[in-house]
Design a protein around this motif. Structure first.
Motif, PDB file in Angstrom:
ATOM      1  N   LEU A   1     -47.316  33.292  32.852  1.00  0.00           N
ATOM      2  CA  LEU A   1     -47.631  31.859  32.920  1.00  0.00           C
ATOM      3  C   LEU A   1     -46.426  31.021  33.337  1.00  0.00           C
ATOM      4  O   LEU A   1     -46.579  29.905  33.836  1.00  0.00           O
ATOM      5  CB  LEU A   1     -48.163  31.374  31.567  1.00  0.00           C
ATOM      6  N   MET A   2     -45.220  31.566  33.154  1.00  0.00           N
ATOM      7  CA  MET A   2     -44.031  30.822  33.578  1.00  0.00           C
ATOM      8  C   MET A   2     -44.055  30.550  35.077  1.00  0.00           C
ATOM      9  O   MET A   2     -43.415  29.618  35.561  1.00  0.00           O
ATOM     10  CB  MET A   2     -42.766  31.587  33.216  1.00  0.00           C
TER      11      MET A   2
ATOM     12  N   LEU B   1     -46.130  29.136  36.600  1.00  0.00           N
ATOM     13  CA  LEU B   1     -46.799  27.861  36.855  1.00  0.00           C
ATOM     14  C   LEU B   1     -45.829  26.679  36.867  1.00  0.00           C
ATOM     15  O   LEU B   1     -46.252  25.528  36.990  1.00  0.00           O
ATOM     16  CB  LEU B   1     -47.864  27.614  35.783  1.00  0.00           C
ATOM     17  N   GLY B   2     -44.537  26.995  36.747  1.00  0.00           N
ATOM     18  CA  GLY B   2     -43.525  25.937  36.670  1.00  0.00           C
ATOM     19  C   GLY B   2     -43.667  24.848  37.713  1.00  0.00           C
ATOM     20  O   GLY B   2     -43.483  23.669  37.422  1.00  0.00           O
ATOM     21  N   ALA B   3     -44.003  25.241  38.940  1.00  0.00           N
ATOM     22  CA  ALA B   3     -44.081  24.242  40.007  1.00  0.00           C
ATOM     23  C   ALA B   3     -45.397  23.473  39.963  1.00  0.00           C
ATOM     24  O   ALA B   3     -45.484  22.358  40.465  1.00  0.00           O
ATOM     25  CB  ALA B   3     -43.928  24.912  41.363  1.00  0.00           C
TER      26      ALA B   3
ATOM     27  N   LEU C   1     -47.197  22.723  37.154  1.00  0.00           N
ATOM     28  CA  LEU C   1     -47.365  21.883  35.967  1.00  0.00           C
ATOM     29  C   LEU C   1     -46.305  20.792  35.937  1.00  0.00           C
ATOM     30  O   LEU C   1     -45.163  21.016  36.327  1.00  0.00           O
ATOM     31  CB  LEU C   1     -47.233  22.742  34.706  1.00  0.00           C
TER      32      LEU C   1
ATOM     33  N   PRO D   1     -43.679  18.068  34.071  1.00  0.00           N
ATOM     34  CA  PRO D   1     -42.657  18.387  33.067  1.00  0.00           C
ATOM     35  C   PRO D   1     -43.184  18.399  31.637  1.00  0.00           C
ATOM     36  O   PRO D   1     -42.668  19.130  30.810  1.00  0.00           O
ATOM     37  CB  PRO D   1     -41.606  17.295  33.251  1.00  0.00           C
ATOM     38  N   PHE D   2     -44.190  17.621  31.338  1.00  0.00           N
ATOM     39  CA  PHE D   2     -44.663  17.538  29.963  1.00  0.00           C
ATOM     40  C   PHE D   2     -45.953  18.324  29.734  1.00  0.00           C
ATOM     41  O   PHE D   2     -46.581  18.192  28.697  1.00  0.00           O
ATOM     42  CB  PHE D   2     -44.881  16.074  29.559  1.00  0.00           C
ATOM     43  N   ASP D   3     -46.364  19.143  30.728  1.00  0.00           N
ATOM     44  CA  ASP D   3     -47.641  19.860  30.611  1.00  0.00           C
ATOM     45  C   ASP D   3     -47.468  21.266  30.058  1.00  0.00           C
ATOM     46  O   ASP D   3     -46.411  21.866  30.183  1.00  0.00           O
ATOM     47  CB  ASP D   3     -48.313  19.971  31.986  1.00  0.00           C
ATOM     48  N   SER D   4     -48.530  21.765  29.476  1.00  0.00           N
ATOM     49  CA  SER D   4     -48.620  23.170  29.104  1.00  0.00           C
ATOM     50  C   SER D   4     -49.757  23.782  29.905  1.00  0.00           C
ATOM     51  O   SER D   4     -50.628  23.057  30.387  1.00  0.00           O
ATOM     52  CB  SER D   4     -48.924  23.312  27.614  1.00  0.00           C
ATOM     53  N   PRO D   5     -49.765  25.114  30.070  1.00  0.00           N
ATOM     54  CA  PRO D   5     -50.856  25.735  30.826  1.00  0.00           C
ATOM     55  C   PRO D   5     -52.217  25.445  30.192  1.00  0.00           C
ATOM     56  O   PRO D   5     -52.341  25.392  28.973  1.00  0.00           O
ATOM     57  CB  PRO D   5     -50.533  27.236  30.725  1.00  0.00           C
TER      58      PRO D   5
ATOM     59  N   THR E   1     -54.656  30.046  31.870  1.00  0.00           N
ATOM     60  CA  THR E   1     -54.449  31.254  31.067  1.00  0.00           C
ATOM     61  C   THR E   1     -55.443  32.333  31.475  1.00  0.00           C
ATOM     62  O   THR E   1     -55.084  33.505  31.619  1.00  0.00           O
ATOM     63  CB  THR E   1     -54.616  30.916  29.573  1.00  0.00           C
TER      64      THR E   1
ATOM     65  N   PHE F   1     -42.426  17.010  23.991  1.00  0.00           N
ATOM     66  CA  PHE F   1     -43.289  17.049  25.170  1.00  0.00           C
ATOM     67  C   PHE F   1     -42.817  18.068  26.201  1.00  0.00           C
ATOM     68  O   PHE F   1     -43.607  18.564  27.002  1.00  0.00           O
ATOM     69  CB  PHE F   1     -43.411  15.662  25.791  1.00  0.00           C
TER      70      PHE F   1
ATOM     71  N   TRP G   1     -43.311  23.328  26.466  1.00  0.00           N
ATOM     72  CA  TRP G   1     -43.637  24.512  27.259  1.00  0.00           C
ATOM     73  C   TRP G   1     -42.548  24.770  28.291  1.00  0.00           C
ATOM     74  O   TRP G   1     -42.153  25.905  28.529  1.00  0.00           O
ATOM     75  CB  TRP G   1     -44.997  24.357  27.960  1.00  0.00           C
ATOM     76  N   ARG G   2     -42.076  23.725  28.912  1.00  0.00           N
ATOM     77  CA  ARG G   2     -41.097  23.880  29.985  1.00  0.00           C
ATOM     78  C   ARG G   2     -39.788  24.506  29.522  1.00  0.00           C
ATOM     79  O   ARG G   2     -39.066  25.096  30.320  1.00  0.00           O
ATOM     80  CB  ARG G   2     -40.838  22.514  30.639  1.00  0.00           C
TER      81      ARG G   2
ATOM     82  N   LEU H   1     -38.922  27.939  30.567  1.00  0.00           N
ATOM     83  CA  LEU H   1     -38.378  28.228  31.901  1.00  0.00           C
ATOM     84  C   LEU H   1     -36.857  28.262  31.905  1.00  0.00           C
ATOM     85  O   LEU H   1     -36.256  28.692  32.879  1.00  0.00           O
ATOM     86  CB  LEU H   1     -38.886  27.191  32.907  1.00  0.00           C
TER      87      LEU H   1
ATOM     88  N   MET I   1     -39.166  28.884  41.095  1.00  0.00           N
ATOM     89  CA  MET I   1     -40.485  28.430  40.637  1.00  0.00           C
ATOM     90  C   MET I   1     -40.589  26.921  40.683  1.00  0.00           C
ATOM     91  O   MET I   1     -41.480  26.334  40.069  1.00  0.00           O
ATOM     92  CB  MET I   1     -40.711  28.888  39.206  1.00  0.00           C
TER      93      MET I   1
END
Lengths: 262, 347
Positions: A98-99, A101-103, A105, A107-111, A116, B224, B227-228, B231, B242
């Motif tokens: 899931l990492m 997805l960095g591009a 998502l 900055p404040f989002d989760s998957p 998933t 917030f 999750w990040r 990375l 990424m």
């Protein structure tokens, strides 16, 4: 053209490491980059990924210069698979994938749940779905490489840049990983991989880029380019090339040998 | 998916635990106030807060009870919760950023800088508010100095920063020692020593108001970014490929964690171990994914420090400094985790 490198020159200080490298790759191609240690393979990859600023020449991805792409836009074109993965923490295989997805998502989002599920689907397709909740330090090197492949796939890039994808794998695992890579490129991905094993270039590459001292010695079809002479000038040892029948297909293989003294 | 469900459930349970510990902490202490009375007082206070003083409950409590609950216990318990949350969340973030589970939130010198600032202020005979402010500012300055040295160095960023942190830290410790040396041995030296050991005895609502803003300014973005933060645990080249702006993300973590840590230390003094032990326990509960690790650390850290402060208040007639207790509780717990946790945590 998905990837176009023209007259690329890069230098650390005064010393030119890449001296005018040019090649290109279309969708669905697999380019093997061959060359001795210090030939400039890793530097070339770093230039492709936009980590290093070339002195001259250009790298174009999907028709645009790498430097004109935003970080996120570049991640949507190119995915990078490192030679080895040494995480500091034992994230699960699913979390590691899931990492990628960095591009996508913010900055404040989760998957999301859908993302998933997509990651699980990819793991299943790669044949490691059963490992999803296993720690990524507790799987074999081959499984880890497949996991990184999964991470690159969820990134949704069109081109995969792989730095010696099978360097630390045993014979069977490197075969399985290369089979996956072949299947992926048949599905439209372009793949650029470096390798120290010329037989992998014979077996899996659609084109070979032979690099030595920052210069391209040859670029073309493996069968035409990888002659005993070229291999000898690349690695400095005599190499014999022959053909092997495996099933219904014929492959070229090569082996180095010691010249007998008279 | 299973791990995600575990994560959510853990957050929920820790939230309930937090609420329970928060309320029970009010009932402890030498002056007895009944649970019902405490609940009414707190509800009254919350109502007044929300409605800007327009809505109040009909008082059923004595002025003494109100003063004990609102003036004495509330600031103390709230600050214990805030500081525990801040130190644990900052610890979890730093551990992700430095790719090392053994890192604590004062790695870059936030605490030693804050201690120096406080000692200096005490030496100069400043008021309590100035001590707090000086400590906070010196904490920020120490980390700022570390960051600057790390950036100026030609080494790879992370290692240079850690080394710079060690140096800046020992510089400020030396400064603190010197201040202790020249301080007046009758009043200033005990005050400095006591402050360095960490205590919430003197915390009043005003101090809490001062520290709450920087702590929340640090904690909310970290929450917030949860999750990040994952990375940052992989190599920089991978993260950049990424599409992650690693420099910016790292700077954000340093700024937020430092704000929270320096503000905490400025009102409580040195409180060690929390930022190291709590994220470790949470790893055993929810795994490595910072998406759940960070909120869990935040919640458990708050509960943990409230409980430790309860011990500090109730164990003996004279108060035990918090820093001593967190070390007494934290170190054995940590040793236990190293020995027992090995099977699960190969790192």
């Amino acid at each position: 053209m998905q990837l176009e490198v023209s007259d690329l020159v890069f230098s650390y200080g005064d010393e030119d490491v890449l001296k005018g490298v040019s090649f290109c790759a279309d969708r669905g191609e697999r380019i093997a980059v061959l060359g001795p240690n210090g030939a400039g393979k890793s530097t070339l990859f770093r230039c492709l990924l936009g980590f290093l600023e070339p002195k001259r020449g250009s790298v174009k991805i999907a028709g645009r210069d790498v430097r004109e792409h935003s970080r996120r836009a570049l991640a949507a074109e190119l995915a990078y698979i490192p030679q080895s993965y040494s995480p500091a923490f034992d994230h699960t295989v699913l979390d590691s994938v899931l990492m990628g997805l960095g591009a996508q998502l913010g900055p404040f989002d989760s998957p999301t749940r859908a993302q998933t599920d997509a990651a699980l689907r990819i793991l299943n397709e790669l044949g490691i779905g059963a490992l999803a909740s296993r720690g990524c330090m507790r799987i074999s090197g081959g499984e880890r490489q497949l996991m990184l492949l999964g991470r690159a796939l969820i990134q949704n890039a069109h081109t995969l840049v792989m730095d010696e994808p099978t360097a630390s794998l045993d014979y069977g695992n490197s075969f399985r990983v290369m089979q996956r890579i072949e299947a992926l490129s048949a599905g439209g991905y372009s793949v650029i991989f470096s390798t120290h094993e010329p037989n992998q270039a014979f077996r899996y590459a659609t084109k070979v880029l032979a690099l030595k001292d920052g210069q391209v010695l040859a670029f073309g079809l493996p069968g035409q380019v990888l002659t005993p002479e070229l291999l000898q000038s690349l690695y400095g040892v005599p190499v014999a090339v022959t053909q092997v029948q495996a099933g219904s297909r014929v492959f070229s293989v090569c082996t180095p040998y010691a010249q007998e003294e008279n | 998916m299973k791990p995600e469900k575990t994560g959510r459930r853990c957050v929920l349970i820790l939230l309930i635990l937090l609420a329970a510990v928060f309320f029970l902490s009010f009932l402890l202490g030498r002056y007895r106030v009944s649970a019902l009375q405490t609940a009414r007082l707190l509800a009254d206070r919350a109502l007044a807060g929300i409605s800007c003083g327009h809505l109040r409950l009909v008082p059923t409590w004595t002025p003494e009870e109100a003063s004990v609950v609102i003036q004495i216990r509330l600031p103390r318990i709230l600050s214990a919760a805030l500081i525990g949350a801040a130190l644990s969340a900052a610890g979890a973030s730093y551990q992700a950023m430095f790719r090392n589970p053994m890192v604590s939130p004062d790695l870059l010198g936030a605490s030693t800088g804050a201690c120096f600032g406080a000692a200096l202020a005490i030496l100069l005979g400043a008021s309590y508010a100035v001590i707090t402010a000086g400590s906070f500012l010196f904490g920020l300055a120490a980390v700022g100095l570390t960051y600057l040295v790390g950036r100026l160095s030609r080494m790879r960023s992370n290692l240079a920063m850690v080394l710079a942190g060690v140096m800046v830290g020992s510089l400020f410790s030396a400064g603190t020692s010197f201040i202790k040396l020249v301080a007046d041995t009758n009043e200033q030296l005990p005050a400095i020593t006591y402050w360095l050991m960490g205590a919430l005895t003197a915390v009043r609502l005003d101090d809490l108001h001062f520290a709450m803003l920087p702590i929340l300014l640090g904690l909310i973005p970290l929450f917030f970014l949860r999750w990040r933060l994952n990375l940052l645990t992989i190599s920089e080249a991978e993260a950049r490929s990424m599409g992650v702006n690693t420099k910016l993300l790292r700077l954000a973590v340093i700024v937020c964690a430092t704000l929270a840590t320096a503000a905490s230390v400025s009102i409580s003094g040195m409180i060690g171990w929390v930022g190291l032990v709590i994220p470790h326990i949470c790893r055993l509960l929810v795994g490595q994914n910072t998406r759940f690790l960070l909120p869990c650390s935040l919640l458990l850290g708050a509960s943990f420090l409230m409980l430790v402060d309860d011990l500090a208040r109730c164990l003996t007639t004279s108060e035990i400094p918090l820093g001593i207790l967190t070390a007494l509780v934290g170190a054995p717990l940590f040793l236990y985790l190293i020995v027992k946790g090995g099977a699960r945590d190969a790192a």
